[in-house]
Every structure is written in structure tokens, then in C-alpha cells.
Scaffold this motif. Structure first.
Motif, PDB file in Angstrom:
ATOM      1  N   ILE B 598     -11.593 -21.233 -16.190  1.00  0.00           N
ATOM      2  CA  ILE B 598     -11.503 -22.499 -16.003  1.00  0.00           C
ATOM      3  C   ILE B 598     -10.316 -23.117 -16.150  1.00  0.00           C
ATOM      4  O   ILE B 598      -9.883 -24.068 -16.174  1.00  0.00           O
ATOM      5  N   GLN B 599      -9.222 -22.050 -16.416  1.00  0.00           N
ATOM      6  CA  GLN B 599      -7.819 -22.506 -16.166  1.00  0.00           C
ATOM      7  C   GLN B 599      -7.235 -21.912 -15.017  1.00  0.00           C
ATOM      8  O   GLN B 599      -7.545 -20.720 -14.645  1.00  0.00           O
ATOM      9  N   LEU B 600      -6.321 -22.371 -14.531  1.00  0.00           N
ATOM     10  CA  LEU B 600      -5.485 -22.005 -13.308  1.00  0.00           C
ATOM     11  C   LEU B 600      -4.861 -20.671 -13.913  1.00  0.00           C
ATOM     12  O   LEU B 600      -4.086 -20.770 -14.839  1.00  0.00           O
ATOM     13  N   SER B 601      -5.141 -19.570 -13.284  1.00  0.00           N
ATOM     14  CA  SER B 601      -4.612 -18.462 -13.672  1.00  0.00           C
ATOM     15  C   SER B 601      -4.588 -17.366 -12.660  1.00  0.00           C
ATOM     16  O   SER B 601      -5.144 -17.519 -11.564  1.00  0.00           O
ATOM     17  N   VAL B 602      -3.866 -16.162 -12.965  1.00  0.00           N
ATOM     18  CA  VAL B 602      -3.723 -15.165 -11.784  1.00  0.00           C
ATOM     19  C   VAL B 602      -4.983 -14.588 -11.339  1.00  0.00           C
ATOM     20  O   VAL B 602      -5.782 -14.658 -11.940  1.00  0.00           O
ATOM     21  N   SER B 603      -4.873 -14.721  -9.848  1.00  0.00           N
ATOM     22  CA  SER B 603      -6.444 -14.201  -9.393  1.00  0.00           C
ATOM     23  C   SER B 603      -6.585 -12.830  -9.616  1.00  0.00           C
ATOM     24  O   SER B 603      -5.856 -12.145  -9.447  1.00  0.00           O
ATOM     25  N   ASP B 604      -7.954 -12.419  -9.559  1.00  0.00           N
ATOM     26  CA  ASP B 604      -8.260 -11.299  -9.549  1.00  0.00           C
ATOM     27  C   ASP B 604      -7.442 -10.276  -8.418  1.00  0.00           C
ATOM     28  O   ASP B 604      -7.543  -9.100  -8.385  1.00  0.00           O
ATOM     29  N   TYR B 605      -7.325 -10.923  -7.557  1.00  0.00           N
ATOM     30  CA  TYR B 605      -6.762 -10.248  -6.229  1.00  0.00           C
ATOM     31  C   TYR B 605      -5.429 -10.365  -6.073  1.00  0.00           C
ATOM     32  O   TYR B 605      -4.907 -10.147  -4.714  1.00  0.00           O
ATOM     33  N   ASP B 606      -4.831 -10.728  -7.083  1.00  0.00           N
ATOM     34  CA  ASP B 606      -3.011 -10.868  -7.078  1.00  0.00           C
ATOM     35  C   ASP B 606      -2.477  -9.489  -7.187  1.00  0.00           C
ATOM     36  O   ASP B 606      -2.242  -9.122  -8.130  1.00  0.00           O
ATOM     37  N   ILE B 607      -2.363  -8.866  -6.198  1.00  0.00           N
ATOM     38  CA  ILE B 607      -1.734  -7.433  -5.960  1.00  0.00           C
ATOM     39  C   ILE B 607      -0.215  -7.741  -5.503  1.00  0.00           C
ATOM     40  O   ILE B 607      -0.202  -7.737  -4.165  1.00  0.00           O
ATOM     41  N   THR B 608       0.731  -7.860  -6.496  1.00  0.00           N
ATOM     42  CA  THR B 608       2.002  -8.601  -6.120  1.00  0.00           C
ATOM     43  C   THR B 608       2.510  -7.577  -4.613  1.00  0.00           C
ATOM     44  O   THR B 608       2.892  -8.166  -3.855  1.00  0.00           O
ATOM     45  N   HIS B 609       2.566  -6.280  -4.857  1.00  0.00           N
ATOM     46  CA  HIS B 609       3.221  -5.407  -3.968  1.00  0.00           C
ATOM     47  C   HIS B 609       2.133  -4.525  -3.301  1.00  0.00           C
ATOM     48  O   HIS B 609       1.540  -3.740  -4.117  1.00  0.00           O
ATOM     49  N   ASN B 610       2.091  -4.331  -2.136  1.00  0.00           N
ATOM     50  CA  ASN B 610       1.389  -3.436  -1.400  1.00  0.00           C
ATOM     51  C   ASN B 610       2.141  -2.705  -0.195  1.00  0.00           C
ATOM     52  O   ASN B 610       2.451  -3.291   0.764  1.00  0.00           O
ATOM     53  N   LEU B 611       2.128  -1.410  -0.249  1.00  0.00           N
ATOM     54  CA  LEU B 611       2.883  -0.699   0.698  1.00  0.00           C
ATOM     55  C   LEU B 611       2.199   0.556   1.209  1.00  0.00           C
ATOM     56  O   LEU B 611       1.699   1.176   0.426  1.00  0.00           O
ATOM     57  N   THR B 612       2.215   0.674   2.579  1.00  0.00           N
ATOM     58  CA  THR B 612       1.306   1.621   3.037  1.00  0.00           C
ATOM     59  C   THR B 612       2.372   2.182   4.216  1.00  0.00           C
ATOM     60  O   THR B 612       3.008   1.686   4.796  1.00  0.00           O
ATOM     61  N   VAL B 613       2.205   3.718   4.164  1.00  0.00           N
ATOM     62  CA  VAL B 613       3.002   4.191   5.409  1.00  0.00           C
ATOM     63  C   VAL B 613       2.103   5.366   5.849  1.00  0.00           C
ATOM     64  O   VAL B 613       1.736   6.241   5.211  1.00  0.00           O
ATOM     65  N   VAL B 614       1.756   5.206   7.262  1.00  0.00           N
ATOM     66  CA  VAL B 614       1.008   5.933   7.880  1.00  0.00           C
ATOM     67  C   VAL B 614       1.546   6.803   8.944  1.00  0.00           C
ATOM     68  O   VAL B 614       2.236   6.126   9.926  1.00  0.00           O
TER      69      VAL B 614
END
Lengths: 257, 733
Positions: B598-614
């Protein structure tokens, strides 16, 4: 008299069209050989256009379709060795379709089957993991071609190239390649009276590949002879003249020193 | 005498006509005015013609007179035709412009993001990449998660795109909707997709700013096409410690009718026996699925595909909660029937129509929870693509979709008490309705006379009859190509989607809820480093409004809002001829006020950094090694700050602190895959693989397990929270 003249006119026109197609195909075929000898893309593309124009007049002409596929096979070989992916990607599917059409028009003709097998081989070489789907296709085509024409030197040449380039774990073998190249050269030398439009290419290729197989097995004298023989047949064959022969001569000179 | 007469006649016929010629000369260029070498220019039904030179110029003579058709052809370009009148001794000059073959039905590729409807440009991920991505288990969704813009919220196959909930991404197969494309679904999401990679010809993926062709999706699109008719008979067997599979394809009647069958049985017990973790299950996850496809190529360009698939799965997972320990039993089944017709008409129209039926059911049981869910979607859809001219492409289409979602069973009244005797409520919630959608979009190139400027503009309208709800989504984009290597693009668009159907339940939801809304702003820069290597940088802002928000009186209102802003970077290509792969990085900042936040807050999906190396390294043609390294900021969670003991229920009620005020440890994982190709006999090819998931044995987690009074918490290991080895093979028969 008028009817007779009209019939005569139609007959002469038909004969003339057939003759012109034949001339165009023969001219194009010559251009491919010149282009292939000198690795000249323009010349091979010009030849390709001639076959397209022949098909524009007679879409079911099996020779025009076959030589169109053959010109594309040569162009694809060139783009493959030059790592020209753009040309390769643009041309490969069309070349496969033209081979399939030539097989159909020639009622299971072995010559385009062998080329089609080589084209699938190129696709596999671009992505080895595709061997699981394309490998059986490529092998099946060359075996079918050989079953129908066991003495066709070009089919043996293409199978030999496949044996030579394939890793041993997928059935590749320089020994088997050498056998095929030797048999191919032998059959080319026995060949007489090939019909005007029938495929006649491959003799100098077979000699060059035989030389490569000998080189691989350290049979350098034999390799030298094969290359020299190829140049005596076609002195302008750039692959042998500027690449294979000078490299071998350099290697031999270094061994002597 | 007669002989001489005929000889003269033949001589006259052969050589007496048309000795005077006319000349045809000119140039062949592409749409940018560049001369095209090797183009073949000739007169239809004649041998006369010539090739263009390096500058695109051509010239040839003809004895033909009167009307004639000139054709120009070149591989990769559309055939050109023009009528001319030939006169003896005259020269005709032609300026021929060839158009790229833009309409085709070749294999489609995956684009990391998109503007408009482009399917074959930009950074791409091929189906081979999907199969070869280490740790991806040859699963489309798991492999897509290595692309930028997809956040590592969990190890499930669900797609969390640019801060969006998984329901904000729409999955389509042969134009039909799939609302549950997963197996082993639980409250943590499905573990793998239920789409067999073997049956996929190509796919289009967009993480934002997508075409008006796609509606009812706030964040992303995954559009999958199944394979065409097979050219030859082929049989494959696959086996590993997690699955056994059989695939066959064969022409039925010539080259124009074919069949494909894929069947797969998965069993995870051997994997857990080998790697540990069996104690976590009372029933290890098992599933089976299969599909059959009949394809008829009725003309050179026309094709009808019938695709039928079905699958079932079940699992029994041991769960420890503060109030009880028990087994979560979950099972689901799905089926799909799709028939699609596609054709190219007059070289310029691509028309696709599909009729689709998809049904999914699941049963979840744990403690008092006993919930059955059924979701059905039936759709009819048509898409038209028309190449108006070399500079204008037109897209249009429409869809009718009937969706029915049912939730029935018993759920706990409070989320902290799921015991068998907990307070409970019965629910029977049914949402059923028709959605009608229509769209149109036009792509212009060389606008305002500026060579390198292009524009896409379009709009779509959707209407849901039962909700009496209509929305309009205008979208557009503009691009400027600086040179052959670099381009700048900007896209803006409005996107709507109806909320989760269960929120329309009149008893605990609100049947008057309006659709959710998001506005996308995207600025992107593409740079072609070399022929094989591309770089893309994108900055985006997604502004949410009208999100469902809990309300004490109405249950839910549309008072929620939020945002997701970030930067995605991806570089994909070849480092050397033997090493290729991609690096993707995403930065995101996302806040939401929705549902019970009910308050504006960090989203459940807020993953600040995502790094992938394939990376994939071809050691030899037969041996390949691949690695997949992932790093992601820990997922946000709401900490328990104190408890309240409820003496009547004999249970501790957790009291939470600020929403998503804390984060789990960062997620790190390295997967390695070794592949070997071997031939055992003529025409046999066998691929062996060994895959080490989480080879460094890093203890990633997806939650905490609390003691009954919440005073002690222990991490719950993630699915691949321990080193897991999988071996298997795939062979052609």
C-alpha cells in the motif's frame, strides 16, 4: 505452299531455340571453368546468369538447372573458403533447391545428387552440431548416387572430398579419400566421347585433391606429380599454380636445405 | 531445284530477319542508390540479357522488336519486371531499383528487444544458442533468461522482464495464446517451459516497445513458430539422467505433406540420487509431454500446419513452514490444438491466420490449501503484412479471444497459517470473457527525404465485452542510421492488459477493475563492431498506472502505480573463429504500489544488477565446451521484525517491517557444459553432453525458513543451490 512454309518456320525456330539454349549452356559452362580456375566471382556469376536466362526460355531444361546448381556450388565453395558468410547465406538455400529440381528433372540423376551431398557438407562444416540432422542426408545422397553410377568420377571425387575433410570420428579418412581420388582420376582418364552437354568438370580437381591426400600422407613426390599433371591439363588452375604447388615446392626445398 | 529452293528459304529465315538491333542499357541499384553488381537483366522468354558490372551498370543488344518484358534478378532481392517497347536502332535506358526480400518465411530469430515488427534485424539468438546454452537444459525460457532485460528473480523459467510481473509477458505459439507455458508450477513459478525445443522453428522475443501487433501485454512478448514440413525421414532418441525423448519427422506424400512427432518423459529422481537433495521430495518431479504436427505445403508459398500438444506433470515437495511441516503436492496438465494457414500472395502480401485452443489445469495441495485452477483460451487471429513500396510496409490484423479462468477450492484465510485446521475460505471464482483486438501499423523508410531516417507508427484497439472495457494503444518509433555500423532509435508506446482474472471475483475481488496500463520510453543505440559482433545499449523507462491495489471496501481498485527504469547492454558475437557467445548486463530501479503493497516501495522484481556471460569454445569440430556465468543482486524481501502470539489459534503471527526493506544475498552461479559429437556407424550421429550446474557449489537461496516463533531463520537453498551434474546423449537413428 504457305502451310509448308509456316511449318518449316516453326521447325527451324524450335531447332534454333534448342541450339541457342545449348550454346548458352556450353558458353556458361566454359565460363564457370575459367572463373573457377582463376577464382573469379564475376565470371562465375555471369555463367550463373546465362543458365538463368536459358531457364527463362525453357524452365524444364535439366541441363540449365543442373549447371545453375553447379555454378552455385562453385560460388559457394569460393565463399566458404573466403569466409564470405553473406554470399554463402544468400545462396545456399537456392542452390539446394536447384539441385533438388535437377534431381527431379533427371529422374534421380546422380550428378546433382552428389552436388547436393556436398552442399549439406558445407552446412555441416559451418555448424558441426547440425551433423546430427544433415549428416545422414548428405551420406545418403552420395551413396544413392554411387549406387546408380558406380563409375561416375565426379561422384567419387565429391565422396573423396567428404572423406578428406570429415574428422575421423565421423567416418573421415585420408586413406579412403586417396582411394576415391585415385579411382576418380583413373575413371576421368578412361572417359571418352562425353555427350556435349553432360557434365565434364572435375579432372583437374581430382588431381589437386589427390595431390593433397598424398601430401597428407607425406608422399610428396606423388603429390608433386599430381599437381604438375593438373597444371599440364589446365595451366591456369590458380589453386594448384599459386597455392598447392608453390607450398609443396617450398616445403621440399626446406627439407633439402 | 527443290533442294536449292528450301535451302534459300531456310537461309532467309535464319539470317534474313532483324539484323538491325536495339540496345538496352542502364543501372541496377539497391534502395539506397548503391550500384548492385552481379544482377542478371534479361528479356523474358528470350536469351538476350546481361549482367551488371561492379558499379551496377549493364548493357546488351537484342534483335527483338515491339513490346517486351525486362526482368532483373539478384539473390537476396525481389525480382523486378518492367514492360518496354523495343524499336530497331533505338537505345532504351533503364534505372532499376531492387528491393530487399523483406517478406519471407525463413527461420525467425530472437531479438533482445525490438522496435515495431522487425524480426530479422539486430542482435539475435538462434535456436542453436538455445540448445547449447549451458544450464539452460535446452529450454527456451531458461535460455532466454541470459538476455538483458530479463531479471534473475528466481531460478524458475518465468520471464521477469524489466521489472514486470511474469503475467505481463504474453507467450504465443503459431499466433495462439498460451497463458501457462510451464511445467512444475508452484507459488515460485514453473521450472521449465512445456514447449518442446525440438518442435520450434523460430521465435521472436521483445522486452519492450513492441509492435501494435501484440496486445494485452504490459512488458514482453514471446512469439513462437513451429517447424515446417520435413524434407526427409529422420528419427532421434535422447536420454539423460533427467529425461528420455523420441523425435521423428517424415514426409508423407512427396515433399508437400509431412509429419513431426516429439515425445518426452522427464524423471528427476536419478539426478537427485546422484547429486543429493532427494530428501526434499516425497515425490520427485516427473512429467511427460508430446506433440504431433501435420504440415501441408499446398503451394510454393502456402502452408497449413496442424499442431497438437499435451502434457502432464506432478511433484511432491517437502516444505517446512513456521506453523507446520508437510508436503506440497502439485500437478498440472495442459493441451493445445492449433491450426494455422500462411501464404505469400503476389510477392507482397503475407497473410497468416490461426485458430487455437489451449487449456491448462492445476491442483495444489498443502495443509488446508486445496486449490484447482483451470485456464482456457480459444482464439482466432489474422495478421497481414503488405509491402506497399520499397519505402512503406503496412501491417494489420485482428484477433478474437475467449478466455475462461476458474479457481475453485479451499484457501487459508491468513497467509501465516496453512495448517490443516487453519481458518479457511471456500472460493469459486470464474472469469470468462471475449476480447476483441485490432491493430494497424505502418513502417516508413527515407522519410522527409532523409535517406537514413525511418519511422514506425501504429495503434491498436482492444475491447473486453464482459467488462465493457475498451482501450486504445498508440505506439511509434523513429530510427536514424548514421552509417552501416551504427543506428540510434527511440520508441514510445502505451500498453494495456487486464489484471489477473481471479481479481475479478465479485466476493474477494472487484468485477469493475479497469485494465492496467504502462507507458514505455526506450532509447537505443546499435553498433556493429564487425560482421559477426554486435553491441546494443538501451535505456528505458516504464511507467505503470491503474495497477490493482487492495482496498478495504472494494477489495481492489485501480489505484496502484509504479515504475521501472534502467539500462540494458548486450554484446554478442565471435571473439575468434572458435570462441563465441554474449555478455549481457542490466541495471534496473523499480518501485511499485500495488496489490497489498500500500506504500510505494521497492518492487519484488527490483534486481539492481544482472550480469550474464555465455561463451562457447569449439575445441575441435567434435568437442565443445560452454560456460554460463551469472551474477545478480539479491532479491528484495520484507523482513519479519516481531511476532504476536495468538493464544486461541496457538500460532505466532509474523509482523513485518517496511516492504522489501531487505535483500537476500547476491545470486552467483557458474554452469559448464561439455559436448561431444560422435558417429558410430554410417549415418549415425550422436551428441553426448555432461553439464555441471552451479559447478562452484555456491549456496544460492530463494527464501528463509523460520522457526515456529520466528526467532531463528535458516536459508532455503534454491533449486540449483548445490552442484548438480547431468549427463545425457541425443542420437540420430
Amino acid at each position: 505452299m504457305k502451310q509448308l512454309l509456316a511449318l518449316l518456320f516453326a521447325f527451324v525456330s524450335l531447332v534454333r531455340a534448342q541450339t541457342e539454349i545449348e550454346e548458352l549452356v556450353l558458353e556458361g559452362r566454359k565460363q564457370i571453368e575459367v572463373g573457377w580456375s582463376s577464382f573469379d566471382k564475376q565470371s562465375m556469376m555471369d555463367a550463373r546468369s546465362k543458365f538463368e536466362r536459358a531457364l527463362n526460355v525453357e524452365s524444364g531444361n535439366k541441363y540449365a538447372v543442373y549447371y545453375l546448381a553447379y555454378a552455385e556450388y562453385r560460388l559457394l565453395t569460393q565463399s566458404f573458403s573466403k569466409k564470405d558468410d553473406a554470399t554463402f547465406d544468400q545462396m545456399i538455400d537456392g542452390a539446394i533447391a536447384h539441385c533438388e529440381k535437377a534431381i527431379e528433372l533427371g529422374n534421380g540423376w546422380s550428378e546433382p545428387k552428389a552436388i547436393l551431398s556436398a552442399l549439406y557438407g558445407y552446412k555441416i562444416a559451418k555448424n558441426w552440431m547440425s551433423a546430427i540432422t544433415l549428416g545422414p542426408k548428405s551420406n545418403g545422397l552420395i551413396e544413392e548416387a554411387l549406387e546408380k553410377e558406380p563409375d561416375n568420377p565426379r561422384v567419387l571425387l565429391i565422396r573423396g572430398i567428404s572423406y578428406f575433410n570429415k574428422p575421423s570420428m565421423f567416418g573421415g579418412s585420408v586413406d579412403k579419400a586417396q582411394e576415391d581420388f585415385e579411382e576418380s582420376v583413373h575413371l576421368f582418364e578412361l572417359q571418352k566421347n562425353v555427350a556435349a552437354l553432360d557434365p565434364a568438370w572435375g579432372y583437374t580437381d581430382a588431381l589437386a585433391w589427390l595431390g593433397k591426400a598424398y601430401e597428407q600422407k607425406e608422399m610428396n613426390d606423388r603429390a608433386l606429380n599430381a599437381y604438375k599433371k593438373a597444371l599440364s591439363v589446365n595451366p591456369a588452375f590458380g589453386w594448384v599454380k599459386y597455392n598447392l604447388l608453390p607450398k609443396l615446392e617450398g616445403k621440399l626445398a626446406a627439407t633439402i636445405e | 531445284m527443290t533442294k536449292i529452293f528450301f535451302t534459300i528459304i531456310v537461309f532467309i529465315i535464319q539470317f534474313g530477319f532483324g539484323q538491325q538491333t536495339s540496345m538496352i542499357t542502364g543501372s541496377v541499384t539497391d534502395e539506397d542508390g548503391n550500384g548492385l553488381p552481379f544482377a542478371n537483366v534479361y528479356i523474358v522468354k528470350s536469351f538476350d540479357g546481361g549482367n551488371t558490372d561492379e558499379q551496377g551498370r549493364f548493357s546488351f543488344n537484342t534483335k527483338k522488336t515491339g513490346s517486351a518484358e525486362i526482368t532483373a534478378s539478384l539473390i537476396g532481392y525481389k525480382r523486378y519486371s518492367q514492360s518496354v517497347i523495343l524499336e530497331k536502332g533505338k537505345t532504351i535506358s533503364l534505372a532499376i531499383e531492387l528491393k530487399n526480400n523483406t517478406i519471407n518465411q525463413q527461420e525467425v530469430v530472437v531479438s533482445a528487444s525490438s522496435y515495431g515488427s522487425e524480426k530479422n534485424k539486430g542482435i539475435v539468438m538462434s535456436s542453436r544458442d538455445v540448445v547449447m546454452t549451458p544450464g539452460g537444459a535446452a529450454d527456451i525460457f531458461q535460455s532466454l533468461k541470459t538476455l538483458p532485460g530479463l531479471t534473475q528473480v528466481s531460478e524458475s523459467a518465468q520471464l521477469y522482464i524489466r521489472g514486470g510481473d511474469p503475467i505481463e509477458t504474453r507467450t504465443m505459439l503459431n499466433q495462439g495464446s498460451m497463458y501457462h507455458p510451464y511445467t512444475f508450477e508452484s507459488s515460485y513459478g514453473g521450472l521449465f517451459s512445456n514447449i518442446n525445443t525440438n518442435s520450434v522453428k523460430g521465435m521472436y522475443f521483445s522486452s519492450g516497445g513492441f509492435s501494435t501487433k501484440y496486445g494485452n501485454a504490459l512488458s514482453g512478448i514471446l512469439d513462437i513458430e513451429t517447424k515446417d514440413e520435413p524434407l526427409a525421414a529422420r528419427y532421434q532418441l535422447g536420454a539423460s539422467i533427467t529425461y528420455a525423448s523420441f523425435n521423428m519427422e517424415s514426409p508423407i506424400a512427396g515433399d508437400n505433406l509431412g509429419i513431426r512427432i516429439d515425445a518426452r518423459q522427464s524423471y528427476t529422481r536419478p539426478m537427485f540420487l546422484l547429486n543429493g537433495g532427494l530428501d526434499r521430495f516425497s515425490g520427485t518431479p516427473v512429467s511427460h509431454d508430446g506433440n504431433i504436427s501435420l504440415i501441408s505445403k499446398y503451394s510454393q508459398t502456402g502452408r497449413v500446419k496442424l499442431f497438437i500438444s499435451g502434457g502432464e506433470d506432478k511433484q511432491g515437495v517437502n516444505v517446512d513452514r513456521p506453523e507446520m511441516s508437510g508436503t506440497f503436492n502439485g500437478s498440472s496438465s495442459s493441451r493445445l490444438v492449433n491450426i494455422q494457414q500462411s501464404d505469400i500472395i503476389n510477392d507482397d502480401f503475407l497473410l497468416k491466420t490461426s485458430l487455437s485452443h489451449n487449456r491448462y489445469t492445476s491442483i495444489w495441495k498443502f495443509g488446508v490449501l486445496d486449490l484447482t485452477r483451470a485456464d482456457e483460451a480459444n482464439s482466432l487471429r489474422t495478421d497481414l503484412e503488405y509491402l506497399w513500396s520499397s519505402r512503406i510496409k503496412f501491417l494489420s490484423g485482428g484477433e478474437i479471444e475467449y478466455r475462461s479462468a476458474t479457481f475453485a477450492g479451499i484457501i487459508p484465510t491468513e497467509d501465516y497459517d496453512i495448517r490443516n485446521n487453519a481458518a479457511q475460505q471456500k472460493i469459486i471464482a470464474v472469469f470468462a470473457g471475449y476480447r476483441y483486438g485490432a491493430y494497424t501499423e505502418t513502417e516508413f523508410s527515407r522519410i522527409l527525404g532523409i535517406e537514413r531516417l525511418s519511422l514506425i507508427i501504429g495503434g491498436r484497439v482492444d475491447h473486453i465485452q464482459q467488462l465493457n472495457s475498451t482501450w486504445f494503444d498508440p505506439r511509434g518509433g523513429i530510427g536514424y542510421r548514421f552509417d552501416d555500423q551504427s543506428a540510434l532509435k527511440f520508441a514510445i508506446g502505451i500498453f494495456h492488459q487486464h489484471p489477473d482474472p481471479r481479481l475479478y471475483n465479485p466476493t474477494d475481488g472487484n468485477s469493475d477493475l479497469n485494465p492496467m496500463k504502462a507507458v514505455h520510453y526506450i532509447v537505443g543505440y546499435d553498433y556493429k563492431i564487425n560482421e559477426q559482433t554486435d553491441l546494443r545499449v538501451e535505456a528505458y523507462s516504464k511507467e505503470y498506472s491503474d495497477l490493482p491495489l487492495e482496498d478495504p471496501i472494494l477489495n481492489y481498485t485501480n489505484g496502484g502505480y509504479g515504475y521501472a527504469r534502467g539500462i540494458d547492454i548486450v554484446a554478442k558475437g565471435n571473439l575468434t573463429s572458435d570462441i563465441n557467445g554474449w555478455i549481457s548486463y542490466g541495471y534496473i530501479s523499480s518501485e511499485r504500489k500495488w496489490m497489498d503493497d500500500i506504500q510505494l516501495s521497492v518492487s519484488d522484481y527490483d534486481i539492481t544488477h544482472n550480469l550474464t556471460v555465455v561463451t562457447t569454445y569449439s575445441i575441435t569440430p567434435a568437442w565443445q565446451i560452454g560456460t554460463n556465468m551469472k551474477y545478480a543482486t539479491g532479491r528484495p524481501f520484507t523482513p519479519v521484525t516481531s511476532t504476536l502470539f495468538l493464544s486461541q489459534e496457538q500460532i505466532y503471527k509474523p509482523l513485518y517491517g517496511r516492504k522489501n526493506a531487505d535483500r537476500y544475498p547476491d545470486y552467483k552461479r557458474v554452469d559448464i557444459r561439455l559436448t561431444h559429437l560422435q558417429s558410430f556407424y554410417q549415418n549415425n550421429f550422436t551428441v553426448f553432453f555432461v553439464e555441471a550446474l552451479n559447478i562452484l557449489n555456491i549456496e544460492n537461496m530463494f527464501g528463509y525458513n523460520y522457526s515456529a516463533d520466528y526467532s531463528v531463520r535458516n536459508p532455503i537453498k534454491s533449486y540449483f543451490g548445490r552442484r548438480t551434474i547431468v549427463v545425457g546423449c541425443q542420437m540420430s537413428l
